[in-house]
Design a protein around this motif. Sequence first.
Motif, short mmCIF file in Angstrom:
data_model
loop_
_atom_site.label_atom_id
_atom_site.label_comp_id
_atom_site.label_asym_id
_atom_site.label_seq_id
_atom_site.Cartn_x
_atom_site.Cartn_y
_atom_site.Cartn_z
N SER A 181 -40.46 50.29 -57.39
CA SER A 181 -39.37 51.08 -56.80
C SER A 181 -38.21 51.34 -57.76
O SER A 181 -37.33 52.13 -57.44
N GLY A 182 -38.18 50.70 -58.91
CA GLY A 182 -37.11 50.94 -59.87
C GLY A 182 -35.80 50.25 -59.55
O GLY A 182 -34.73 50.72 -59.92
N ARG A 183 -35.87 49.13 -58.87
CA ARG A 183 -34.65 48.42 -58.46
C ARG A 183 -33.73 48.08 -59.62
O ARG A 183 -32.53 47.96 -59.43
N GLU A 184 -34.28 47.93 -60.82
CA GLU A 184 -33.42 47.55 -61.95
C GLU A 184 -32.55 48.70 -62.45
O GLU A 184 -31.62 48.48 -63.20
N VAL A 185 -32.84 49.94 -62.04
CA VAL A 185 -32.03 51.07 -62.48
C VAL A 185 -31.40 51.85 -61.33
O VAL A 185 -30.49 52.63 -61.55
N LEU A 186 -31.88 51.67 -60.12
CA LEU A 186 -31.34 52.39 -58.96
C LEU A 186 -30.33 51.54 -58.21
O LEU A 186 -30.37 50.31 -58.26
N LEU A 187 -29.47 52.21 -57.50
CA LEU A 187 -28.57 51.49 -56.60
C LEU A 187 -29.42 50.85 -55.50
O LEU A 187 -30.44 51.42 -55.08
N PRO A 188 -29.02 49.68 -55.00
CA PRO A 188 -29.85 48.97 -54.01
C PRO A 188 -30.21 49.80 -52.79
O PRO A 188 -31.35 49.75 -52.33
N TRP A 189 -29.30 50.60 -52.26
CA TRP A 189 -29.61 51.37 -51.06
C TRP A 189 -30.65 52.45 -51.33
O TRP A 189 -31.46 52.78 -50.47
N ILE A 190 -30.65 52.99 -52.55
CA ILE A 190 -31.66 54.00 -52.90
C ILE A 190 -33.02 53.33 -53.05
O ILE A 190 -34.04 53.86 -52.59
N ALA A 191 -33.06 52.17 -53.68
CA ALA A 191 -34.32 51.43 -53.82
C ALA A 191 -34.87 51.06 -52.45
O ALA A 191 -36.07 51.19 -52.19
N ASN A 192 -34.01 50.60 -51.54
CA ASN A 192 -34.45 50.27 -50.17
C ASN A 192 -35.02 51.48 -49.46
O ASN A 192 -36.07 51.41 -48.83
N LEU A 193 -34.34 52.62 -49.58
CA LEU A 193 -34.80 53.85 -48.96
C LEU A 193 -36.15 54.27 -49.54
O LEU A 193 -37.06 54.66 -48.81
N THR A 194 -36.29 54.15 -50.85
CA THR A 194 -37.55 54.50 -51.52
C THR A 194 -38.68 53.61 -51.01
O THR A 194 -39.77 54.10 -50.68
N GLU A 195 -38.45 52.31 -50.95
CA GLU A 195 -39.49 51.38 -50.49
C GLU A 195 -39.89 51.66 -49.05
O GLU A 195 -41.08 51.69 -48.72
N LYS A 196 -38.92 51.89 -48.17
CA LYS A 196 -39.23 52.16 -46.76
C LYS A 196 -39.97 53.47 -46.58
O LYS A 196 -40.92 53.54 -45.80
#
Length: 194
Positions: A83-98
């Motif tokens: 999901s790219g959590r190391e470069v994305l803001l946490p809320w964007i990574a959460n949205l991507t994963e969901k």
Amino acid sequence: MSRMRLKQHQFIMPSVLLAFVAGCASKAPSDYKEPAIATVAVDSEHARIVMRSAGMPMSVNYSISASPNTCEDFSWVGRVFHSGREVLLPWIANLTEKSRKAISRDLPQVEQVVLADRPVQIKGHSGWSDTSAQMTSSGSCGPLTSQFTPASGKTYLVEFRFSGTRSCTQKVYEIDAAEQRLPVAQVEPLQCRK
């Protein structure tokens, strides 16, 4: 609406959009740590294998085989993505994963419990295509197959890592109680077909 208000909206809306996009691209906190492998204890007859991908947000299909014959009897385990959590803001990574979980059933990781002290083969493969109005791009990486013998009560990480869209590797690590990755020395790469 007056011309003055229309001009203000024409200036404000693009400015807000630009600020929003710039915020999405900003770096995540520098204290980022990868999600835990969650080393859950397994009994003395089994080992736990966690499968992930890293480097690019492309789906990776994982299959596993405990067959004594090389490259035979694979069973599909699941599809993962990074999901790219190391470069994305946490809320964007959460949205991507969901959204990936809901739309294509991709998960950040899949797991399998296997019999210990018996060779196991793990196969990872990625294929993708993207079509836009002007062009279509597609590619694949793998299949990459690794064979190793998991020890009893241990947890292992199999990581399919992209280096851009043209190259990928698959590595196997033992995960200790402190979540440290210890490379597994006795991993045999196999040449299996899709």
